[in-house]
Design a protein around this motif. Structure first.
Motif, PDB file in Angstrom:
ATOM      1  N   ASP A 201       0.810  -1.213   0.000  1.00 18.72           N
ATOM      2  CA  ASP A 201       0.000   0.000   0.000  1.00 18.72           C
ATOM      3  C   ASP A 201       0.850   1.272   0.000  1.00 18.72           C
ATOM      4  OD1 ASP A 201      -2.389  -1.353  -0.056  1.00 18.72           O
ATOM      5  OD2 ASP A 201      -2.656  -1.338   2.126  1.00 18.72           O
ATOM      6  N   ALA A 202       2.146   1.147   0.273  1.00 16.54           N
ATOM      7  CA  ALA A 202       2.988   2.333   0.451  1.00 16.54           C
ATOM      8  C   ALA A 202       3.399   3.024  -0.853  1.00 16.54           C
ATOM      9  CB  ALA A 202       4.228   1.966   1.262  1.00 16.54           C
ATOM     10  N   PRO A 203       3.842   2.294  -1.896  1.00 14.89           N
ATOM     11  CA  PRO A 203       4.304   2.985  -3.105  1.00 14.89           C
ATOM     12  C   PRO A 203       3.169   3.740  -3.799  1.00 14.89           C
ATOM     13  CG  PRO A 203       5.033   0.688  -3.075  1.00 14.89           C
ATOM     14  CD  PRO A 203       4.014   0.836  -1.993  1.00 14.89           C
ATOM     15  N   ARG A 204       3.503   4.922  -4.326  1.00 12.55           N
ATOM     16  CA  ARG A 204       2.518   5.746  -5.026  1.00 12.55           C
ATOM     17  C   ARG A 204       2.840   5.921  -6.507  1.00 12.55           C
ATOM     18  NH1 ARG A 204      -0.064   4.324  -1.609  1.00 12.55           N
ATOM     19  NH2 ARG A 204      -1.055   5.446   0.127  1.00 12.55           N
ATOM     20  N   SER A 205       4.046   5.541  -6.906  1.00 13.43           N
ATOM     21  CA  SER A 205       4.439   5.653  -8.309  1.00 13.43           C
ATOM     22  C   SER A 205       5.620   4.732  -8.562  1.00 13.43           C
ATOM     23  CB  SER A 205       4.820   7.095  -8.659  1.00 13.43           C
ATOM     24  OG  SER A 205       6.062   7.433  -8.057  1.00 13.43           O
ATOM     25  N   ALA A 206       5.967   4.591  -9.849  1.00 13.09           N
ATOM     26  CA  ALA A 206       7.118   3.757 -10.208  1.00 13.09           C
ATOM     27  C   ALA A 206       8.416   4.353  -9.704  1.00 13.09           C
ATOM     28  CB  ALA A 206       7.172   3.576 -11.724  1.00 13.09           C
ATOM     29  N   GLY A 207       8.386   5.633  -9.327  1.00 16.61           N
ATOM     30  CA  GLY A 207       9.590   6.278  -8.820  1.00 16.61           C
ATOM     31  C   GLY A 207       9.825   6.102  -7.336  1.00 16.61           C
ATOM     32  N   VAL A 214      11.141  -2.292  -0.468  1.00 17.79           N
ATOM     33  CA  VAL A 214      10.681  -2.881   0.783  1.00 17.79           C
ATOM     34  C   VAL A 214       9.520  -3.844   0.522  1.00 17.79           C
ATOM     35  CG1 VAL A 214       9.589  -2.345   2.994  1.00 17.79           C
ATOM     36  CG2 VAL A 214      11.505  -0.970   2.193  1.00 17.79           C
ATOM     37  N   ALA A 215       8.625  -3.490  -0.399  1.00 14.68           N
ATOM     38  CA  ALA A 215       7.527  -4.390  -0.753  1.00 14.68           C
ATOM     39  C   ALA A 215       8.060  -5.671  -1.385  1.00 14.68           C
ATOM     40  CB  ALA A 215       6.571  -3.687  -1.712  1.00 14.68           C
ATOM     41  N   ARG A 221      10.076 -12.729   1.416  1.00 11.96           N
ATOM     42  CA  ARG A 221      10.129 -13.420   2.705  1.00 11.96           C
ATOM     43  C   ARG A 221       8.882 -14.266   2.940  1.00 11.96           C
ATOM     44  NH1 ARG A 221      13.044  -8.666   6.349  1.00 11.96           N
ATOM     45  NH2 ARG A 221      15.082  -8.915   5.354  1.00 11.96           N
ATOM     46  N   LEU A 222       7.736 -13.760   2.513  1.00  9.17           N
ATOM     47  CA  LEU A 222       6.531 -14.580   2.625  1.00  9.17           C
ATOM     48  C   LEU A 222       6.633 -15.792   1.721  1.00  9.17           C
ATOM     49  CD1 LEU A 222       3.704 -15.218   3.599  1.00  9.17           C
ATOM     50  CD2 LEU A 222       2.817 -13.609   1.892  1.00  9.17           C
ATOM     51  N   ARG A 223       7.114 -15.610   0.518  1.00 11.84           N
ATOM     52  CA  ARG A 223       7.236 -16.734  -0.401  1.00 11.84           C
ATOM     53  C   ARG A 223       8.159 -17.814   0.157  1.00 11.84           C
ATOM     54  NH1 ARG A 223      10.689 -16.885  -6.025  1.00 11.84           N
ATOM     55  NH2 ARG A 223      10.684 -19.151  -6.202  1.00 11.84           N
ATOM     56  N   TYR A 224       9.311 -17.413   0.689  1.00  8.56           N
ATOM     57  CA  TYR A 224      10.251 -18.409   1.198  1.00  8.56           C
ATOM     58  C   TYR A 224       9.717 -19.094   2.454  1.00  8.56           C
ATOM     59  CZ  TYR A 224      13.540 -16.544  -2.191  1.00  8.56           C
ATOM     60  OH  TYR A 224      14.140 -16.158  -3.360  1.00  8.56           O
ATOM     61  N   ALA A 225       8.857 -18.420   3.196  1.00 10.10           N
ATOM     62  CA  ALA A 225       8.214 -19.074   4.333  1.00 10.10           C
ATOM     63  C   ALA A 225       7.201 -20.112   3.872  1.00 10.10           C
ATOM     64  CB  ALA A 225       7.535 -18.027   5.218  1.00 10.10           C
ATOM     65  N   LEU A 226       6.663 -19.921   2.668  1.00  7.87           N
ATOM     66  CA  LEU A 226       5.637 -20.826   2.145  1.00  7.87           C
ATOM     67  C   LEU A 226       6.222 -22.026   1.406  1.00  7.87           C
ATOM     68  CD1 LEU A 226       3.119 -18.195   0.722  1.00  7.87           C
ATOM     69  CD2 LEU A 226       2.806 -19.629   2.750  1.00  7.87           C
ATOM     70  N   ASP A 227       7.419 -21.881   0.868  1.00 12.37           N
ATOM     71  CA  ASP A 227       7.997 -22.966   0.068  1.00 12.37           C
ATOM     72  C   ASP A 227       7.997 -24.318   0.785  1.00 12.37           C
ATOM     73  OD1 ASP A 227       8.424 -21.604  -2.287  1.00 12.37           O
ATOM     74  OD2 ASP A 227      10.445 -20.957  -1.746  1.00 12.37           O
ATOM     75  N   PRO A 228       8.439 -24.396   2.060  1.00 14.36           N
ATOM     76  CA  PRO A 228       8.415 -25.702   2.735  1.00 14.36           C
ATOM     77  C   PRO A 228       7.000 -26.254   2.905  1.00 14.36           C
ATOM     78  CG  PRO A 228       9.848 -24.175   3.899  1.00 14.36           C
ATOM     79  CD  PRO A 228       9.087 -23.369   2.898  1.00 14.36           C
ATOM     80  N   LEU A 229       6.014 -25.382   3.087  1.00 14.43           N
ATOM     81  CA  LEU A 229       4.640 -25.849   3.256  1.00 14.43           C
ATOM     82  C   LEU A 229       4.110 -26.449   1.959  1.00 14.43           C
ATOM     83  CD1 LEU A 229       3.215 -22.839   5.296  1.00 14.43           C
ATOM     84  CD2 LEU A 229       4.035 -25.031   6.172  1.00 14.43           C
ATOM     85  N   GLU A 230       4.569 -25.918   0.845  1.00 14.01           N
ATOM     86  CA  GLU A 230       4.150 -26.453  -0.447  1.00 14.01           C
ATOM     87  C   GLU A 230       4.894 -27.737  -0.793  1.00 14.01           C
ATOM     88  OE1 GLU A 230       4.134 -25.216  -5.199  1.00 14.01           O
ATOM     89  OE2 GLU A 230       5.148 -23.946  -3.727  1.00 14.01           O
ATOM     90  N   SER A 344      10.328  -9.677   9.507  1.00 11.80           N
ATOM     91  CA  SER A 344       9.932  -9.583   8.123  1.00 11.80           C
ATOM     92  C   SER A 344       9.727  -8.146   7.696  1.00 11.80           C
ATOM     93  CB  SER A 344       8.649 -10.375   7.877  1.00 11.80           C
ATOM     94  OG  SER A 344       7.624  -9.886   8.697  1.00 11.80           O
ATOM     95  N   ALA A 345       9.549  -7.237   8.665  1.00 13.24           N
ATOM     96  CA  ALA A 345       9.341  -5.840   8.309  1.00 13.24           C
ATOM     97  C   ALA A 345      10.638  -5.093   8.084  1.00 13.24           C
ATOM     98  CB  ALA A 345       8.554  -5.141   9.418  1.00 13.24           C
ATOM     99  N   ARG A 346      11.747  -5.757   8.307  1.00 11.35           N
ATOM    100  CA  ARG A 346      13.027  -5.076   8.218  1.00 11.35           C
ATOM    101  C   ARG A 346      13.682  -5.373   6.870  1.00 11.35           C
ATOM    102  NH1 ARG A 346      16.848  -6.537  12.966  1.00 11.35           N
ATOM    103  NH2 ARG A 346      15.048  -5.678  14.062  1.00 11.35           N
ATOM    104  N   PRO A 347      13.911  -4.386   6.008  1.00  7.61           N
ATOM    105  CA  PRO A 347      14.472  -4.656   4.685  1.00  7.61           C
ATOM    106  C   PRO A 347      15.912  -5.098   4.777  1.00  7.61           C
ATOM    107  CG  PRO A 347      14.368  -2.297   5.070  1.00  7.61           C
ATOM    108  CD  PRO A 347      13.664  -2.961   6.237  1.00  7.61           C
ATOM    109  N   GLU A 348      16.335  -5.856   3.757  1.00  7.03           N
ATOM    110  CA  GLU A 348      17.717  -6.304   3.740  1.00  7.03           C
ATOM    111  C   GLU A 348      18.630  -5.141   3.397  1.00  7.03           C
ATOM    112  OE1 GLU A 348      17.547  -9.379   0.854  1.00  7.03           O
ATOM    113  OE2 GLU A 348      17.233 -10.935   2.327  1.00  7.03           O
TER     114      GLU A 348
END
Length: 348
Positions: A201-207, A214-215, A221-230, A344-348
């Motif tokens: 919800d945070a980005p407002r433009s491609a710039g 961050v998104a 991170r969500l995807r990698y948390a899901l990989d083992p479940l799949e 998960s809220a902390r960017p790399e």
């Protein structure tokens, strides 16, 4: 102590060795088994880097490294007594060094696919840019190989040894109840879903380069948390289906957000200057103006795909189904969010 005689498995097949009742086991054991599986995959991927004919070796090594770091980060509160700051720093350094080679490869590929358009747009500095990118790739390969030769074996061996043990303290003043892996995974998924929604919800433009980056990290991170479940065979059919659907949608999201991020970073690289001390350095921005325009257009096109209402609605439906499956994992006595990590809220 966990079983040290983990059988060797071919790459991509390691999740099948996880126990079917993994989610019912104590969280300190369950997440260590997940981390050990990802560590095993990383070691196999590292061996492939020694094969000069393996074109996908670097990519698969980076994916394996990200998966391991994602587990160590998502379940940090449970794993801190096994994973030292020194180990985390070494893994981070490997990720950073492998990224140098990856970035150069991606940029050279981008240039190669658009050579005619770049020339038509007027980019007299193109040969110089390509030369510098090749130099960076060679330097990145040397630095990564040096780091791996010095640190990889000792780092992975130390991490594996520490993950094989965990300590539980019980006494008259301690609460002997240890949460299950199911509770911890569920809470972590719910935290990750909430974080991703907020980041999108945070980005407002491609710039909005930082917000989009961050998104992208939140989606990864969500995807990698899901990989083992799949892949692991220990999740319920409902949860595995929800995880698979979410992974498929997150892969598409990552691709577009990754394209935007690569375009921003490449433009920054061009503006900053490629070769310090070159007599043409001051003219680099002018010499590559057409290339920068093509990158802006590509970022804008990917942003339009990400923010398209139909695409966002599909993603929200998938996340809603995943959220329902994650909540269904929780016993009634558990409160969502108290067991998970906010890393998960902390960017790399």
């Amino acid at each position: 102590m966990l079983d040290s005689d983990t059988p060797k498995r071919p790459a991509g097949d390691l999740m099948r060795a996880l126990p079917a009742d993994l989610l019912e086991r104590p969280a300190p054991e369950g997440v260590r088994r997940l981390a050990l599986a990802q560590l095993h995959d990383l070691i196999l991927a590292r061996r492939r880097l020694d094969d000069p004919g393996d074109a996908k070796a670097l990519h698969d090594f980076r994916v394996a490294l990200r998966r391991l770091r994602s587990v160590l980060r998502a379940y940090r509160g449970v794993l801190d007594d096994s994973v030292s700051r020194k180990i985390r720093r070494r893994l981070s350094c490997m990720a950073r060094l492998s990224g140098v080679t990856r970035d150069a490869d991606v940029r050279l590929e981008w240039v190669g696919e658009r050579r005619d358009a770049i020339r038509e747009a007027g980019n007299p500095g193109l040969p110089w840019v390509e030369q510098q990118l090749r130099r960076e790739r060679r330097a990145g390969e040397r630095n990564l190989r040096r780091e791996l030769e010095l640190q990889f074996a000792v780092t992975t061996a130390t991490l594996r040894r520490r993950l094989m043990h965990y300590r539980v303290m019980l006494g008259p003043r301690e609460n002997p109840a240890v949460p299950s892996t199911r509770e911890l995974v569920s809470s972590t998924l719910l935290d990750s879903i909430r974080t991703l929604r907020a980041r999108l919800d945070a980005p407002r433009s491609a710039g909005d380069a930082r917000a989009l980056h961050v998104a992208r990290i939140a989606s990864k991170r969500l995807r990698y948390a899901l990989d083992p479940l799949e892949e692991g065979g220990f999740a319920s059919k409902r949860l595995a289906r929800s995880a698979a659907a979410a992974v498929a949608r997150l892969v598409l999201l990552q691709d577009e957000l990754g394209t935007i991020n690569d375009a921003h970073l490449f433009r920054r690289w061009l503006r900053r200057g490629a070769v310090e001390g070159s007599p043409r350095l001051a003219n680099l921005n002018l010499l590559t103006r057409g290339m920068q325009r093509l990158l802006r257009e590509q970022a804008a096109a990917s942003y339009d795909l990400v923010t398209e209402p139909a695409s966002r609605n599909r993603l929200q439906r998938v996340l809603g189904a995943l959220e329902a499956s994650a909540r269904a994992m929780l016993p009634r006595r558990s409160s969502p969010g108290i067991l998970g990590s906010d890393e998960s809220a902390r960017p790399e």
